[in-house]
Motif scaffolding. Structure first.
Motif, short mmCIF file in Angstrom:
data_model
loop_
_atom_site.label_atom_id
_atom_site.label_comp_id
_atom_site.label_asym_id
_atom_site.label_seq_id
_atom_site.Cartn_x
_atom_site.Cartn_y
_atom_site.Cartn_z
N MET A 181 0.84 -1.19 0.00
CA MET A 181 0.00 0.00 0.00
C MET A 181 0.88 1.24 0.00
SD MET A 181 -1.52 0.73 3.76
CE MET A 181 -2.96 -0.18 3.20
N THR A 182 0.24 2.38 -0.25
CA THR A 182 1.02 3.62 -0.20
C THR A 182 1.19 4.04 1.25
OG1 THR A 182 0.18 4.26 -2.35
CG2 THR A 182 1.20 5.99 -1.02
N LEU A 183 2.40 3.92 1.70
CA LEU A 183 2.66 4.20 3.11
C LEU A 183 2.72 5.70 3.34
CD1 LEU A 183 5.34 1.47 3.85
CD2 LEU A 183 2.90 1.44 4.40
N GLY A 228 3.80 9.02 6.12
CA GLY A 228 4.77 9.41 7.15
C GLY A 228 5.80 10.33 6.53
N TRP A 229 6.01 11.49 7.16
CA TRP A 229 6.97 12.47 6.61
C TRP A 229 8.39 11.93 6.74
CZ3 TRP A 229 10.03 16.97 8.53
CH2 TRP A 229 10.24 17.93 7.53
N THR A 230 8.62 11.14 7.80
CA THR A 230 9.90 10.43 7.95
C THR A 230 9.58 8.96 8.24
OG1 THR A 230 10.02 10.71 10.36
CG2 THR A 230 10.97 12.48 9.02
N LEU A 231 10.61 8.17 8.31
CA LEU A 231 10.48 6.79 8.77
C LEU A 231 10.13 6.82 10.25
CD1 LEU A 231 13.64 5.25 7.06
CD2 LEU A 231 11.27 5.28 6.21
N PRO A 232 9.50 5.77 10.80
CA PRO A 232 8.88 4.66 10.08
C PRO A 232 7.57 5.07 9.44
CG PRO A 232 9.22 4.14 12.43
CD PRO A 232 9.45 5.60 12.26
N GLN A 233 7.31 4.55 8.23
CA GLN A 233 6.03 4.82 7.57
C GLN A 233 5.04 3.68 7.84
OE1 GLN A 233 7.53 5.54 3.46
NE2 GLN A 233 6.72 7.60 3.77
N SER A 234 3.77 4.01 7.78
CA SER A 234 2.70 3.03 7.99
C SER A 234 1.46 3.51 7.27
CB SER A 234 2.41 2.88 9.48
OG SER A 234 1.89 4.09 9.99
N ALA A 235 0.40 2.74 7.35
CA ALA A 235 -0.84 3.15 6.69
C ALA A 235 -1.38 4.46 7.25
CB ALA A 235 -1.89 2.05 6.82
N THR A 236 -1.18 4.67 8.53
CA THR A 236 -1.73 5.88 9.16
C THR A 236 -0.77 7.05 9.16
OG1 THR A 236 -0.81 5.37 11.34
CG2 THR A 236 -2.95 4.39 10.83
N ARG A 256 1.19 7.59 11.66
CA ARG A 256 1.41 8.06 13.02
C ARG A 256 2.67 7.50 13.70
NH1 ARG A 256 0.04 5.15 17.46
NH2 ARG A 256 -1.18 3.27 17.15
N SER A 278 5.67 7.78 12.29
CA SER A 278 6.76 8.64 11.84
C SER A 278 7.38 9.42 13.00
CB SER A 278 6.22 9.62 10.81
OG SER A 278 7.14 10.66 10.55
N ASP A 320 4.10 -0.14 -1.51
CA ASP A 320 3.61 -0.56 -2.82
C ASP A 320 4.56 -1.59 -3.42
OD1 ASP A 320 1.40 1.09 -2.84
OD2 ASP A 320 2.45 2.75 -3.84
N PRO A 330 14.08 2.12 9.68
CA PRO A 330 13.35 3.21 10.36
C PRO A 330 13.69 3.30 11.84
CG PRO A 330 11.92 1.31 10.09
CD PRO A 330 13.25 0.94 9.46
#
Lengths: 260, 260, 260, 260
Positions: free
Chosen positions: A1-3, A5-13, A15, A17, C48, C123
């Motif tokens: 999915m398109t993750l 997050g402005w920084t890592l860690p990225q997730s679906a939400t 939050r 980051s 993705d 991350p």
């Protein structure tokens, strides 16, 4: 999915980051000391296009920050996240005909500050920083009154790198240079598949809502420690100037970038 | 030679000792929350001669301290030595017909405070403590004004043990019980060559020069975390009462001891 | 002048830089636990082009690392610099028809590791990590023998996030998936002057000289903690599988990047 | 009620106590360096009844410990509790006609070790200690083989106090003095209601089940740092002797006490 997050860690939400984008807000207690350094040593820490001032003036700044983020309320709400100490050197320099500041070395005691700083081009390392915190009552601490001594020190990799103090004498009506020079940073992010960096650009933060409280000044002491990891000792100090103790607040709303 | 030092390490000069004798001075920022606990659980943490109050009242206190010592100026002068955070539980109890307080659990983030506390009978452990620090300027932090939320938490051995917050509503003219009950401690120092302790006595500190600033009160939250090392969870809380935010200062000039 | 340094801080010599370019070498002690998670929760943490495996398999890995850098001998020589602990989750995934791993969450206790990791797309956040360290003598510690229990836990922002243990039963002739799946990372570096990131690309490390010692396996326990900052709890675990304890070494010689 | 617990905090169950009584078990990795110091400076750190040896010999010892307690299984099971680093100075001395050792300064990075040490008379302070950890695989770390360099350092209150290294040359068949001299400690616990201490006695630990692995020796370096809090610099070192790297284990089953 398109993750997200402005920084890592990225997730679906988004939050998880570590850092949310600006605006960021800062309220802090400052202990600063002016000093002079050999001009050629200052020059050896400046990027192309910046020149040391002939007086070799520079400052050390300690800050006890509370910070907040418009896009992440946890920064303000959780004192373990938004609060941190930092200690840094500001070299006074010329960029064309403009006076600017350059931070060659800086230590912080917070993950958020480390990464938020690296994004802006502050060369932040982790350290242990101690600062006299002003009190308003009693004999357990130091009040912002004439004769009071404010001390501060910073340690990196187990070595004391900065030791400073300011003994308050009077109040001033001008902020120290260290607080007013626009800072020119280098945003640098290496590539892994080639020698040239992925990002290498100059950055000037956009500052808003600057405020400051009474500016206490006095005589100061400053020592740089020996370290294997930074080039502090060549900066001297040749002479130690005025010390400053004051409260300060401002916001960073973004930044302008230019080629390095 | 005859070594000097009120505590270890001793030396010819005595200046390596961690703790110097009182008087000790304290200036701090306090976040406190009242709560109630099951009376039998409170009783299980009280020494012989002390009784739980029937209401099961108790408090949690977080403090951001600056401290000083009449016999060791380094405590005031070096912020890495005299400053620390602490978080503790105070059980409200009766000793004969006197209302007293008892601290069953307390965490600090400083070697000096840990050992100075153990000498007084505070059962101090090391922990990580975070507290909202009040600011006077800007949007980076929280000011002591109605609507502001002060948060605090403590962690020991990697487990969150206390999580609290106070949302300021008004000012009060009375200090919370947690700040006024005389604390009865147990000074306990084991022997190595026999089962009975070398020292086991009750101790009440002699307090002087108590001062406090405006007392802000409001609604509060409080949670105890699961831990393998303390018996916090049995205390509930059954209900969470008023929260308090204020500045406080006092001196400890010595202590009275009684048989345990 | 033209400043040198693969990362900040830059200077005339380049020796203040936190991270030197690869090759980097790693020798460590590993405690790993397999688990399963809800497939849709795994999917919510994949970029993705990557798919959760239908079994929802994943692992938690704790590592006690010594590290070295060909271009900076201080990493090997100073134990405060090259040594660190880390704890991470590896989701097992498919990228086209290839099995890969993805690290959604990772904690370390070192500045060097934090930034070296962010450059690779790990991350990394700062945390406190504790792991049973194997001993070879005496009763003070745990030896790598059947019946021994190896424990590990990680804490971030004062909250326990991971708690695991492995009780050794036998040795195996196969490494766990967590150690063999090629990891696909996202290198992400935000811009300050626009919404789109300055760098956003997939990265696969180039690994060399992989070695491992005897692989001890056994029954395991695993718990995820509640945290405001990561999305761990949705991962369960639904079931806890085999635990592994072993020594491992490898080198990272560089990385390949692909568009995100 | 009658509270239980060998140390504070006490409770009905006794399980909140920081330290349980001996037996205690230790398994560790040691880096030690012999040195000589001015005899009068050694003497200034010895208690009545102990004499400096005319050669002024002494040692610095760094240890990476795993520890266990017969009466508290959590010490072995939780790596955050039983594991710690320590760094100390041992002065070689005579007590009557017996060779003994005396530890004037010692730093640890664990609450349990700090208090367990104070009970025995080790003058423990908190510090940050880093030691090369031997590895068995790969190029990320240092193996116990000729030519390898083991480094160690300790920092207290933000100042580097000890910096040492040993470059392995060969194996020896004798342990260093630092590991074999019986240590004579001072158990000291102040009173609060009078000037004389509540406890002031000499203590010699009862040691059992001593084991050690191959003893690697080589040339060494050693530096003492400047500090406001300890009297290390007067010890020199005048000369630096052999360095040692080895594994060691033993148990403390109790202690004998004598009047100070």
């Amino acid at each position: 999915m398109t993750l997200r997050g402005w920084t890592l860690p990225q997730s679906a939400t988004g939050r998880s980051s570590i850092v949310a984008p600006p605006p960021w807000h800062y309220s802090g207690e400052i202990i600063a000391v002016d000093f002079t350094a050999p001009v050629d040593e200052v020059a050896s820490l400046l990027p192309d296009g910046m020149k040391a001032v002939p007086e070799g003036t520079a400052s050390v700044v300690f800050a006890d920050w509370c910070s907040a983020s418009d896009h992440d309320e946890r920064v303000l709400l959780d004192p373990a996240v938004g609060q941190y100490h930092e200690a840094y050197v500001v070299l006074h320099a010329m960029r064309g005909d403009k006076r600017v500041g350059r931070v060659p070395f800086i230590w912080v005691d917070s993950e958020l500050s480390l990464l938020r700083g690296q994004i802006q081009g502050f060369p932040k390392k982790m350290g242990q920083i101690a600062m006299t915190r002003p009190v308003t009552l009693g004999k357990g601490g130091v009040q912002k009154t004439p004769g009071s001594r404010f001390a501060a020190h910073a340690t990196g990799h187990g070595r004391r790198v900065l030791t400073a103090s300011v003994t308050l004498e009077k109040t001033a009506d001008r902020l120290p240079r260290a607080a007013t020079l626009p800072l020119v940073h280098t945003r640098l992010f290496p590539a892994l598949h080639r020698a040239e960096p992925a990002v290498n650009e100059l950055q000037l933060g956009t500052i808003a809502d600057f405020e400051c409280g009474p500016i206490h000044t006095g005589s100061a002491t400053l020592e740089f420690g020996r370290t294997e990891y930074e080039e502090l000792e060549p900066l001297g100090p040749l002479s130690v100037g005025t010390g400053y103790v004051f409260s300060m607040a401002f916001s960073v709303t973004g930044g302008k970038v230019e080629p390095a």
